[in-house]
Design a protein around this motif. Structure first.
Motif, PDB file in Angstrom:
ATOM      1  N   ASN A 105       3.713  13.838  -1.773  1.00 13.97           N
ATOM      2  CA  ASN A 105       3.916  12.315  -1.368  1.00 13.97           C
ATOM      3  C   ASN A 105       3.351  11.739   0.238  1.00 13.97           C
ATOM      4  N   SER A 106       1.820  12.358   0.002  1.00 16.58           N
ATOM      5  CA  SER A 106       1.743  12.229   1.755  1.00 16.58           C
ATOM      6  C   SER A 106       0.228  12.067   1.608  1.00 16.58           C
ATOM      7  N   LEU A 107       0.278  11.232   2.780  1.00 20.41           N
ATOM      8  CA  LEU A 107      -1.221   9.919   2.920  1.00 20.41           C
ATOM      9  C   LEU A 107      -1.989  10.883   4.291  1.00 20.41           C
ATOM     10  N   LYS A 108      -3.245  11.034   3.935  1.00 24.82           N
ATOM     11  CA  LYS A 108      -3.928  10.954   4.998  1.00 24.82           C
ATOM     12  C   LYS A 108      -4.657   9.949   4.437  1.00 24.82           C
ATOM     13  N   GLY A 109      -5.523   9.602   6.218  1.00 24.06           N
ATOM     14  CA  GLY A 109      -6.920   9.110   6.416  1.00 24.06           C
ATOM     15  C   GLY A 109      -7.679   9.073   7.373  1.00 24.06           C
ATOM     16  N   LYS A 110      -9.000   8.773   7.125  1.00 23.12           N
ATOM     17  CA  LYS A 110     -10.316   8.720   8.503  1.00 23.12           C
ATOM     18  C   LYS A 110     -10.176   7.112   8.173  1.00 23.12           C
ATOM     19  N   TYR A 111     -10.790   7.093   9.825  1.00 20.23           N
ATOM     20  CA  TYR A 111     -11.025   5.146   9.502  1.00 20.23           C
ATOM     21  C   TYR A 111     -11.983   5.455  10.922  1.00 20.23           C
ATOM     22  N   ARG A 112     -12.893   4.162  10.489  1.00 21.63           N
ATOM     23  CA  ARG A 112     -14.145   4.156  11.449  1.00 21.63           C
ATOM     24  C   ARG A 112     -14.001   2.877  11.911  1.00 21.63           C
ATOM     25  N   TYR A 113     -15.054   2.365  13.107  1.00 21.89           N
ATOM     26  CA  TYR A 113     -15.238   0.949  13.831  1.00 21.89           C
ATOM     27  C   TYR A 113     -16.028   0.769  13.694  1.00 21.89           C
ATOM     28  N   ASP A 114     -17.105   2.126  13.719  1.00 20.75           N
ATOM     29  CA  ASP A 114     -18.480   0.976  13.995  1.00 20.75           C
ATOM     30  C   ASP A 114     -19.411   0.170  12.563  1.00 20.75           C
ATOM     31  N   LEU A 115     -20.084   0.003  12.754  1.00 20.36           N
ATOM     32  CA  LEU A 115     -21.103  -0.637  11.442  1.00 20.36           C
ATOM     33  C   LEU A 115     -21.716   0.625  11.099  1.00 20.36           C
ATOM     34  N   VAL A 116     -20.702   0.290   9.315  1.00 17.67           N
ATOM     35  CA  VAL A 116     -21.847   2.035   8.503  1.00 17.67           C
ATOM     36  C   VAL A 116     -23.587   1.897   7.517  1.00 17.67           C
ATOM     37  N   TYR A 117     -22.838   0.367   7.543  1.00 18.07           N
ATOM     38  CA  TYR A 117     -24.329  -0.013   6.088  1.00 18.07           C
ATOM     39  C   TYR A 117     -24.731  -1.049   6.194  1.00 18.07           C
ATOM     40  N   SER A 118     -24.454  -1.994   6.855  1.00 19.83           N
ATOM     41  CA  SER A 118     -24.680  -3.774   6.975  1.00 19.83           C
ATOM     42  C   SER A 118     -25.702  -3.301   8.145  1.00 19.83           C
ATOM     43  N   ASN A 119     -26.039  -2.208   9.101  1.00 16.69           N
ATOM     44  CA  ASN A 119     -26.994  -2.416  10.051  1.00 16.69           C
ATOM     45  C   ASN A 119     -28.733  -1.419   9.204  1.00 16.69           C
ATOM     46  N   ASP A 120     -28.141  -1.513   8.103  1.00 18.56           N
ATOM     47  CA  ASP A 120     -29.366  -0.557   7.335  1.00 18.56           C
ATOM     48  C   ASP A 120     -29.860  -1.025   6.186  1.00 18.56           C
ATOM     49  N   GLU A 121     -30.557  -1.564   6.079  1.00 13.91           N
ATOM     50  CA  GLU A 121     -31.141  -2.483   4.885  1.00 13.91           C
ATOM     51  C   GLU A 121     -31.494  -1.806   3.476  1.00 13.91           C
ATOM     52  N   GLU A 122     -31.057  -0.369   3.159  1.00 15.01           N
ATOM     53  CA  GLU A 122     -30.883   0.610   1.835  1.00 15.01           C
ATOM     54  C   GLU A 122     -29.547   0.654   1.437  1.00 15.01           C
ATOM     55  N   LEU A 123     -28.771   0.868   2.328  1.00 15.67           N
ATOM     56  CA  LEU A 123     -27.212   1.311   2.474  1.00 15.67           C
ATOM     57  C   LEU A 123     -26.562   0.655   1.771  1.00 15.67           C
ATOM     58  N   LEU A 124     -25.903   1.308   0.421  1.00 12.62           N
ATOM     59  CA  LEU A 124     -25.012  -0.293   0.360  1.00 12.62           C
ATOM     60  C   LEU A 124     -23.793   1.047   0.331  1.00 12.62           C
ATOM     61  N   PRO A 125     -22.744  -0.140   0.104  1.00 11.84           N
ATOM     62  CA  PRO A 125     -21.240   0.617  -0.387  1.00 11.84           C
ATOM     63  C   PRO A 125     -20.441   1.786  -0.770  1.00 11.84           C
ATOM     64  N   ASP A 126     -21.540   1.311  -2.254  1.00 18.17           N
ATOM     65  CA  ASP A 126     -21.252   2.169  -3.222  1.00 18.17           C
ATOM     66  C   ASP A 126     -22.213   3.591  -2.644  1.00 18.17           C
ATOM     67  N   ASP A 127     -23.311   3.752  -1.961  1.00 18.51           N
ATOM     68  CA  ASP A 127     -24.450   4.507  -1.805  1.00 18.51           C
ATOM     69  C   ASP A 127     -22.582   5.662  -0.753  1.00 18.51           C
ATOM     70  N   ILE A 128     -22.219   4.830  -0.498  1.00 18.30           N
ATOM     71  CA  ILE A 128     -21.188   5.695   0.795  1.00 18.30           C
ATOM     72  C   ILE A 128     -20.343   6.238  -0.107  1.00 18.30           C
ATOM     73  N   PHE A 129     -18.928   5.725  -0.792  1.00 20.10           N
ATOM     74  CA  PHE A 129     -18.130   5.794  -1.400  1.00 20.10           C
ATOM     75  C   PHE A 129     -19.023   7.066  -2.442  1.00 20.10           C
ATOM     76  N   ASP A 130     -20.112   6.976  -2.856  1.00 21.96           N
ATOM     77  CA  ASP A 130     -20.265   8.206  -4.391  1.00 21.96           C
ATOM     78  C   ASP A 130     -20.487   9.631  -3.429  1.00 21.96           C
ATOM     79  N   SER A 131     -21.412   9.361  -1.911  1.00 23.23           N
ATOM     80  CA  SER A 131     -21.724   9.986  -1.393  1.00 23.23           C
ATOM     81  C   SER A 131     -20.277  11.216  -0.293  1.00 23.23           C
ATOM     82  N   TRP A 132     -19.117  10.142  -0.548  1.00 23.14           N
ATOM     83  CA  TRP A 132     -18.040  11.067  -0.249  1.00 23.14           C
ATOM     84  C   TRP A 132     -17.244  11.566  -1.197  1.00 23.14           C
TER      85      TRP A 132
END
Length: 140
Positions: A105-132
């Motif tokens: 019953n343990s929750l851990k999180g990692k957070y980012r505040y900088d742009l991850v994919y919207s400043n990249d013409e080829e990178l999509l959120p699904d790519d980040i998810f699959d990479s994770w």
């Protein structure tokens, strides 16, 4: 978010990995699971239970409608988090990677505040998810 993801697997998972993203005007929510030592997407849950010996196979409902409802509720929750961030004059994370250990019953999180994919013409959120997902598989 954890609650809806647990409900989706009928509380039968070892770990839940929730991916959330908000970059200008786009909300993304997705989830993958660890079940019986296997890491699977939400539509592959039954792959983690097939072929088990000595156990009754669990059959998960992974219908498109059920997946769509899971994602819809997750996105609504993400929008509520954004609303709270605005209410308290806090920055909304651009990315949240949450790991919920069901047994502990343990929750851990990692957070980012900088742009991850919207400043990249080829990178999509699904790519980040699959990479994770691949990163988590590799490290386990």
């Amino acid at each position: 978010m954890v609650s809806i993801c647990l409900e989706y697997v009928e509380n039968k998972a070892d770990d839940i990995y929730i991916y959330c993203s908000y970059e200008p005007k786009m909300y993304v929510f997705d989830v993958f699971y660890k079940i019986n030592g296997k890491f699977v997407h939400k539509h592959q849950l039954n792959d983690a239970t097939s072929g088990l010996t000595g156990q009754k196979n669990i059959i998960y409902d992974v219908s498109r409608e059920r997946q769509r409802n899971l994602l819809k509720i997750g996105n609504e929750d993400l929008k509520l988090i954004h609303k709270k961030c605005k209410e308290f004059n806090r920055a909304m994370p651009t990315e949240m990677k949450l790991h919920y250990n069901v047994k502990l019953n343990s929750l851990k999180g990692k957070y980012r505040y900088d742009l991850v994919y919207s400043n990249d013409e080829e990178l999509l959120p699904d790519d980040i998810f699959d990479s994770w997902l691949e990163e988590v598989k590799k490290n386990n």
